[in-house]
Design a protein around this motif. Structure first.
Motif, PDB file in Angstrom:
ATOM      1  N   ALA A 132       0.844  -1.187   0.000  1.00  0.00           N
ATOM      2  CA  ALA A 132       0.000   0.000   0.000  1.00  0.00           C
ATOM      3  C   ALA A 132       0.884   1.244   0.000  1.00  0.00           C
ATOM      4  CB  ALA A 132      -0.891   0.012   1.238  1.00  0.00           C
ATOM      5  N   PRO A 133       0.396   2.359  -0.568  1.00  0.00           N
ATOM      6  CA  PRO A 133       1.216   3.570  -0.575  1.00  0.00           C
ATOM      7  C   PRO A 133       1.728   3.976   0.797  1.00  0.00           C
ATOM      8  CG  PRO A 133      -0.655   3.839  -2.033  1.00  0.00           C
ATOM      9  CD  PRO A 133      -0.863   2.529  -1.322  1.00  0.00           C
ATOM     10  N   ARG A 134       0.923   3.756   1.841  1.00  0.00           N
ATOM     11  CA  ARG A 134       1.355   4.178   3.176  1.00  0.00           C
ATOM     12  C   ARG A 134       2.476   3.299   3.730  1.00  0.00           C
ATOM     13  NH1 ARG A 134      -3.019   2.054   7.637  1.00  0.00           N
ATOM     14  NH2 ARG A 134      -3.226  -0.054   6.835  1.00  0.00           N
ATOM     15  N   GLU A 135       2.684   2.102   3.132  1.00  0.00           N
ATOM     16  CA  GLU A 135       3.761   1.211   3.565  1.00  0.00           C
ATOM     17  C   GLU A 135       4.908   1.162   2.566  1.00  0.00           C
ATOM     18  OE1 GLU A 135       1.805  -2.538   3.966  1.00  0.00           O
ATOM     19  OE2 GLU A 135       1.342  -2.203   6.073  1.00  0.00           O
ATOM     20  N   ARG A 136       4.721   1.811   1.443  1.00  0.00           N
ATOM     21  CA  ARG A 136       5.680   1.670   0.352  1.00  0.00           C
ATOM     22  C   ARG A 136       7.006   2.353   0.655  1.00  0.00           C
ATOM     23  NH1 ARG A 136       2.953   3.579  -4.773  1.00  0.00           N
ATOM     24  NH2 ARG A 136       1.442   1.967  -4.206  1.00  0.00           N
ATOM     25  N   GLY A 137       6.998   3.357   1.517  1.00  0.00           N
ATOM     26  CA  GLY A 137       8.242   4.067   1.839  1.00  0.00           C
ATOM     27  C   GLY A 137       9.288   3.145   2.427  1.00  0.00           C
ATOM     28  N   ALA A 138       8.885   2.322   3.421  1.00  0.00           N
ATOM     29  CA  ALA A 138       9.841   1.399   4.037  1.00  0.00           C
ATOM     30  C   ALA A 138      10.329   0.377   3.026  1.00  0.00           C
ATOM     31  CB  ALA A 138       9.186   0.700   5.234  1.00  0.00           C
ATOM     32  N   ALA A 139       9.404  -0.108   2.159  1.00  0.00           N
ATOM     33  CA  ALA A 139       9.801  -1.089   1.153  1.00  0.00           C
ATOM     34  C   ALA A 139      10.766  -0.470   0.151  1.00  0.00           C
ATOM     35  CB  ALA A 139       8.560  -1.629   0.433  1.00  0.00           C
ATOM     36  N   MET A 140      10.488   0.750  -0.293  1.00  0.00           N
ATOM     37  CA  MET A 140      11.383   1.428  -1.227  1.00  0.00           C
ATOM     38  C   MET A 140      12.719   1.761  -0.571  1.00  0.00           C
ATOM     39  SD  MET A 140      10.426   1.674  -4.310  1.00  0.00           S
ATOM     40  CE  MET A 140       8.973   1.557  -5.351  1.00  0.00           C
ATOM     41  N   ALA A 141      12.704   2.000   0.732  1.00  0.00           N
ATOM     42  CA  ALA A 141      13.968   2.241   1.434  1.00  0.00           C
ATOM     43  C   ALA A 141      14.843   0.998   1.376  1.00  0.00           C
ATOM     44  CB  ALA A 141      13.708   2.636   2.880  1.00  0.00           C
ATOM     45  N   VAL A 142      14.221  -0.176   1.590  1.00  0.00           N
ATOM     46  CA  VAL A 142      14.980  -1.429   1.491  1.00  0.00           C
ATOM     47  C   VAL A 142      15.523  -1.594   0.075  1.00  0.00           C
ATOM     48  CG1 VAL A 142      14.788  -3.948   1.552  1.00  0.00           C
ATOM     49  CG2 VAL A 142      13.725  -2.565   3.348  1.00  0.00           C
ATOM     50  N   TRP A 143      14.658  -1.341  -0.928  1.00  0.00           N
ATOM     51  CA  TRP A 143      15.086  -1.443  -2.327  1.00  0.00           C
ATOM     52  C   TRP A 143      16.230  -0.472  -2.607  1.00  0.00           C
ATOM     53  CZ3 TRP A 143      15.500   1.694  -6.592  1.00  0.00           C
ATOM     54  CH2 TRP A 143      15.573   1.076  -7.844  1.00  0.00           C
ATOM     55  N   GLY A 144      16.070   0.764  -2.149  1.00  0.00           N
ATOM     56  CA  GLY A 144      17.077   1.779  -2.420  1.00  0.00           C
ATOM     57  C   GLY A 144      18.392   1.515  -1.713  1.00  0.00           C
ATOM     58  N   ILE A 145      18.313   1.129  -0.429  1.00  0.00           N
ATOM     59  CA  ILE A 145      19.540   0.837   0.312  1.00  0.00           C
ATOM     60  C   ILE A 145      20.237  -0.380  -0.295  1.00  0.00           C
ATOM     61  CG2 ILE A 145      20.443   0.063   2.526  1.00  0.00           C
ATOM     62  CD1 ILE A 145      19.800   3.018   2.463  1.00  0.00           C
ATOM     63  N   THR A 146      19.451  -1.348  -0.773  1.00  0.00           N
ATOM     64  CA  THR A 146      20.048  -2.499  -1.457  1.00  0.00           C
ATOM     65  C   THR A 146      20.869  -2.046  -2.655  1.00  0.00           C
ATOM     66  OG1 THR A 146      18.251  -3.973  -0.784  1.00  0.00           O
ATOM     67  CG2 THR A 146      19.561  -4.655  -2.688  1.00  0.00           C
ATOM     68  N   ALA A 147      20.298  -1.112  -3.433  1.00  0.00           N
ATOM     69  CA  ALA A 147      21.024  -0.585  -4.588  1.00  0.00           C
ATOM     70  C   ALA A 147      22.308   0.107  -4.161  1.00  0.00           C
ATOM     71  CB  ALA A 147      20.128   0.381  -5.365  1.00  0.00           C
ATOM     72  N   GLY A 148      22.205   0.921  -3.103  1.00  0.00           N
ATOM     73  CA  GLY A 148      23.381   1.654  -2.645  1.00  0.00           C
ATOM     74  C   GLY A 148      24.453   0.749  -2.064  1.00  0.00           C
ATOM     75  N   VAL A 149      24.040  -0.172  -1.176  1.00  0.00           N
ATOM     76  CA  VAL A 149      25.011  -1.066  -0.542  1.00  0.00           C
ATOM     77  C   VAL A 149      25.643  -1.997  -1.573  1.00  0.00           C
ATOM     78  CG1 VAL A 149      25.278  -2.944   1.121  1.00  0.00           C
ATOM     79  CG2 VAL A 149      23.909  -0.939   1.720  1.00  0.00           C
ATOM     80  N   ALA A 150      24.851  -2.450  -2.547  1.00  0.00           N
ATOM     81  CA  ALA A 150      25.391  -3.367  -3.556  1.00  0.00           C
ATOM     82  C   ALA A 150      26.527  -2.733  -4.340  1.00  0.00           C
ATOM     83  CB  ALA A 150      24.279  -3.814  -4.505  1.00  0.00           C
ATOM     84  N   THR A 151      26.378  -1.467  -4.680  1.00  0.00           N
ATOM     85  CA  THR A 151      27.428  -0.805  -5.448  1.00  0.00           C
ATOM     86  C   THR A 151      28.700  -0.631  -4.622  1.00  0.00           C
ATOM     87  OG1 THR A 151      26.570   1.376  -4.823  1.00  0.00           O
ATOM     88  CG2 THR A 151      25.774   0.437  -6.882  1.00  0.00           C
ATOM     89  N   LEU A 152      28.563  -0.664  -3.295  1.00  0.00           N
ATOM     90  CA  LEU A 152      29.727  -0.539  -2.433  1.00  0.00           C
ATOM     91  C   LEU A 152      30.305  -1.902  -2.060  1.00  0.00           C
ATOM     92  CD1 LEU A 152      28.296   2.203  -0.047  1.00  0.00           C
ATOM     93  CD2 LEU A 152      29.722   2.520  -2.072  1.00  0.00           C
ATOM     94  N   VAL A 153      29.421  -2.882  -1.875  1.00  0.00           N
ATOM     95  CA  VAL A 153      29.878  -4.223  -1.521  1.00  0.00           C
ATOM     96  C   VAL A 153      30.623  -4.872  -2.690  1.00  0.00           C
ATOM     97  CG1 VAL A 153      29.069  -6.580  -1.028  1.00  0.00           C
ATOM     98  CG2 VAL A 153      28.162  -4.640   0.259  1.00  0.00           C
ATOM     99  N   GLY A 154      30.253  -4.501  -3.922  1.00  0.00           N
ATOM    100  CA  GLY A 154      30.907  -5.080  -5.089  1.00  0.00           C
ATOM    101  C   GLY A 154      32.425  -5.038  -5.017  1.00  0.00           C
ATOM    102  N   PRO A 155      33.021  -3.855  -4.856  1.00  0.00           N
ATOM    103  CA  PRO A 155      34.484  -3.810  -4.760  1.00  0.00           C
ATOM    104  C   PRO A 155      35.041  -4.561  -3.552  1.00  0.00           C
ATOM    105  CG  PRO A 155      33.601  -1.648  -5.283  1.00  0.00           C
ATOM    106  CD  PRO A 155      32.435  -2.508  -4.938  1.00  0.00           C
ATOM    107  N   ILE A 156      34.329  -4.529  -2.415  1.00  0.00           N
ATOM    108  CA  ILE A 156      34.819  -5.216  -1.218  1.00  0.00           C
ATOM    109  C   ILE A 156      34.817  -6.723  -1.423  1.00  0.00           C
ATOM    110  CG2 ILE A 156      34.366  -5.643   1.233  1.00  0.00           C
ATOM    111  CD1 ILE A 156      33.101  -2.836   1.336  1.00  0.00           C
ATOM    112  N   LEU A 157      33.682  -7.256  -1.858  1.00  0.00           N
ATOM    113  CA  LEU A 157      33.585  -8.684  -2.122  1.00  0.00           C
ATOM    114  C   LEU A 157      34.558  -9.091  -3.223  1.00  0.00           C
ATOM    115  CD1 LEU A 157      32.149 -11.414  -1.734  1.00  0.00           C
ATOM    116  CD2 LEU A 157      30.439 -10.654  -3.404  1.00  0.00           C
TER     117      LEU A 157
END
Length: 495
Positions: A132-157
C-alpha cells in the motif's frame, strides 16, 4: 487478506526480501569488476581499454532493454519475467568465469546485462503493486539501500575473492546465489494480474535502436578519436542518429493509438520526472568514481585487491546500519529534503578524494571520504526511489520502473564511458600518451616512483567530473514537491 491471481495470500515482505537477493546480486556486478580490472587485464593479457569494456558491455546490455523489459513484466507477469532474467544472468555468470579471453568475457557480460535488464524493473514493479502507498516508503527504502550497498559491496567482495581464489570467482559466486534466489522467488513472489494489451513493437525497435546508438557512440568515441568508425560512419553521426531515433520514438509514443511502450503520462507527475533525472546523475557518479579509486589504490599505493576494497568498508557499513531508521523516516515524514543533502554529501566525499589522492597520503585519512559517502548513500537511494514512485498507478508500475531504472543505467553507462575517456586524457597529460594507451602494462604491480605522482594526480583530477554531475543532481532535487505523509487503506486486490 490480499490474494494474488492464483488465489494465494500475498506476503509482501517475504516477497520483497526474495526479490532483493537477486537485485543485490545483479547490482554487485555493476561495480565488482572495477576492483578486478587490473587483475583481469593481467590474467587475460589485454589492455586497459578492452578491460574497461567488460564493464561497459554489461552496462550497455543492461541499460538498452530496460524500457522494454519493464513492459514485458506488465504483459507476461513480473514474476515470470524476473525468473527468466535470473536464469539468463546466472548461466552468463558461469560463462564469464570460464571465459579464456577478454573477447569472450565481454560477450558473456552482454548476456549478464540482458538477464539483469529482465530482472530489475520487476523488483520495483512488484513493490509498487503489493505494498500500500502508506507502507511503500519502508519497502522502497529497502530497495534503495540495497542498490546503494550493492554498489559498495561489489568492490569489497571482489577484493576478497580476487586474493582468495582469482578473478574468475567474482562471477562463479553468482551461481549458487542465483540458484537460491530462484528458489526463494518461486516460493514467495506472488503471481500478479497481467495487463493484456497490444504490444508496441515499433516502439520497442525505436527505443532499442536509439538507446544503443547513443550509448555506443559515447562509449566508443575515444577509441575512434571521435572521428570515422567505418566508411562514412562517424562517432558523432552515430550519436546524432541515435538522438533523432529517440525523438521519433517519443513522437510515436504520443500519437500511436494502442498501448505505448513509454506512457508519457508518467512525466505529468513532477516528482517522477525530477527523480528520474536525479537518479541519472547518481548512476553516473557511483559507477564513475570507483574506476580511478581502484587504480590509485593498487597501482600508486601498492595495495592488494582486498586491501583496496577494505578502504570502502565505511561506506558499506554506514549505508547498511542506517537502512532501518531511514526507512522509518520515509514512511512517517516527507523525505524530499534528504535527497539534495545526500547528493551534496557525495560531492563533498569526492572533493576530499581529490585533495587526498596523493602518493604519500595517510591510508587512515582516506577512510574519511569513504565514511562521508556511506552517510550519503544511506539517505540517497531510498528517499529518491520512494518519492519518485509514490504516485505510480499499478498498471503503470512496470513502465515507471523501466523508465527509472533506464535513466539510472544510462547514467552508469555514460559515467563509465566518460571516466575511461577522462582517465586516459589525464594520464596522457601527466605521463605521456603511452601511459594512457597501454593501460600501465599487463602486470599488476606498484608503479615506479617517477610515475606515481603523475598517476595519482590523474586519478584525483578524474574525480572532478562525477562531483560536478552529482551537484547538478542536487540542484534538480530541490524542485521536488511535498509528498503526502500518510495515505488511505491497504488495497484489497493485487492490482
Amino acid at each position: 487478506m490480499t490474494l494474488d491471481s492464483r488465489g494465494n495470500a500475498i506476503r509482501p515482505w517475504p516477497a520483497l526480501w526474495s526479490l532483493v537477493l537477486g537485485f543485490f546480486m545483479i547490482l554487485v556486478d555493476t561495480t565488482i569488476v572495477s576492483v578486478a580490472n587490473p587483475t583481469i587485464m593481467a590474467g587475460l593479457d589485454t589492455t586497459m581499454t578492452l578491460t574497461l569494456w567488460a564493464t561497459s558491455a554489461y552496462l550497455l546490455a543492461y541499460a538498452v532493454p530496460l524500457l522494454i523489459t519493464g513492459r514485458l513484466g506488465d504483459r507476461f507477469g513480473p514474476r515470470r519475467v524476473y525468473l527468466i532474467g535470473l536464469t539468463v544472468f546466472t548461466l552468463a555468470s558461469l560463462a564469464c568465469g570460464l571465459a579464456p579471453s577478454i573477447e569472450l568475457l565481454i560477450v558473456a557480460r552482454v548476456f549478464q546485462g540482458l538477464g539483469a535488464a529482465l530482472m530489475t524493473p520487476q523488483t520495483m514493479a512488484v513493490i509498487t503493486r503489493i505494498f500500500a502507498p502508506r507502507e511503500r516508503g519502508a519497502a522502497m527504502a529497502v530497495w534503495g539501500i540495497t542498490a546503494g550497498v550493492a554498489t559498495l559491496v561489489g568492490p569489497i567482495l571482489g577484493g576478497f575473492l580476487l586474493d582468495a581464489a582469482g578473478w574468475e570467482w567474482i562471477f562463479f559466486i553468482n551461481v549458487p546465489v542465483g540458484v537460491l534466489a530462484f528458489i526463494l522467488a518461486m516460493r514467495n513472489v506472488p503471481v500478479l494480474e497481467k495487463h493484456q494489451r497490444r504490444f508496441d513493437w515499433l516502439g520497442v525497435v525505436l527505443s532499442a535502436v536509439g538507446l544503443f546508438l547513443v550509448v555506443f557512440g559515447v562509449q566508443e568515441g575515444e577509441s575512434f578519436d571521435w572521428g570515422q568508425i567505418w566508411g562514412p560512419v562517424t562517432v558523432w553521426g552515430v550519436i546524432i542518429a541515435g538522438v533523432v531515433v529517440l525523438a521519433v520514438f517519443v513522437w510515436w509514443q504520443k500519437v500511436q493509438k494502442g498501448e505505448p511502450l513509454l506512457p508519457l503520462e508518467l512525466f505529468r507527475d513532477r516528482n517522477f520526472s525530477i527523480g528520474s533525472l536525479a537518479i541519472t546523475t547518481v548512476g553516473f557518479t557511483v559507477t564513475g568514481m570507483s574506476l580511478p579509486l581502484m587504480f590509485y589504490y593498487q597501482l600508486v599505493r601498492g595495495l592488494t585487491p582486498t586491501q583496496s576494497a577494505l578502504m570502502l568498508v565505511p561506506m558499506a557499513v554506514l549505508s547498511a546500519a542506517l537502512a532501518k531508521p531511514v526507512g522509518s523516516f520515509i514512511d512517517n515524514h516527507d523525505p524530499r529534503r534528504l535527497a539534495p543533502i545526500a547528493l551534496i554529501l557525495v560531492a563533498v566525499g569526492l572533493g576530499l578524494y581529490m585533495l587526498w589522492l596523493t602518493p604519500d597520503a595517510s591510508i587512515w585519512l582516506l577512510l574519511v571520504p569513504s565514511a562521508v559517502l556511506g552517510l550519503a548513500n544511506a539517505i540517497m537511494w531510498g528517499p529518491l526511489a520512494a518519492i519518485t514512485t509514490f504516485s505510480l498507478k499499478p498498471e503503470l508500475a512496470g513502465a515507471g520502473s523501466g523508465v527509472y531504472n533506464t535513466t539510472r543505467q544510462i547514467g552508469a553507462v555514460l559515467g563509465s564511458a566518460a571516466m575511461a575517456v577522462l582517465m586516459a586524457e589525464r594520464l596522457a597529460a601527466h605521463l605521456g600518451a603511452g601511459a594512457a594507451a597501454g593501460g600501465s602494462g599487463a602486470h599488476v604491480e606498484i608503479l615506479p616512483e617517477a610515475a606515481r605522482e603523475g598517476f595519482a594526480r590523474a586519478m584525483a583530477e578524474s574525480m572532478i567530473l562525477p562531483a560536478v554531475i552529482i551537484l547538478v543532481g542536487a540542484v534538480v532535487t530541490l524542485a521536488f514537491k511535498p509528498r503526502p505523509v500518510k495515505t488511505g487503506p491497504i488495497p484489497t486486490s493485487a492490482d
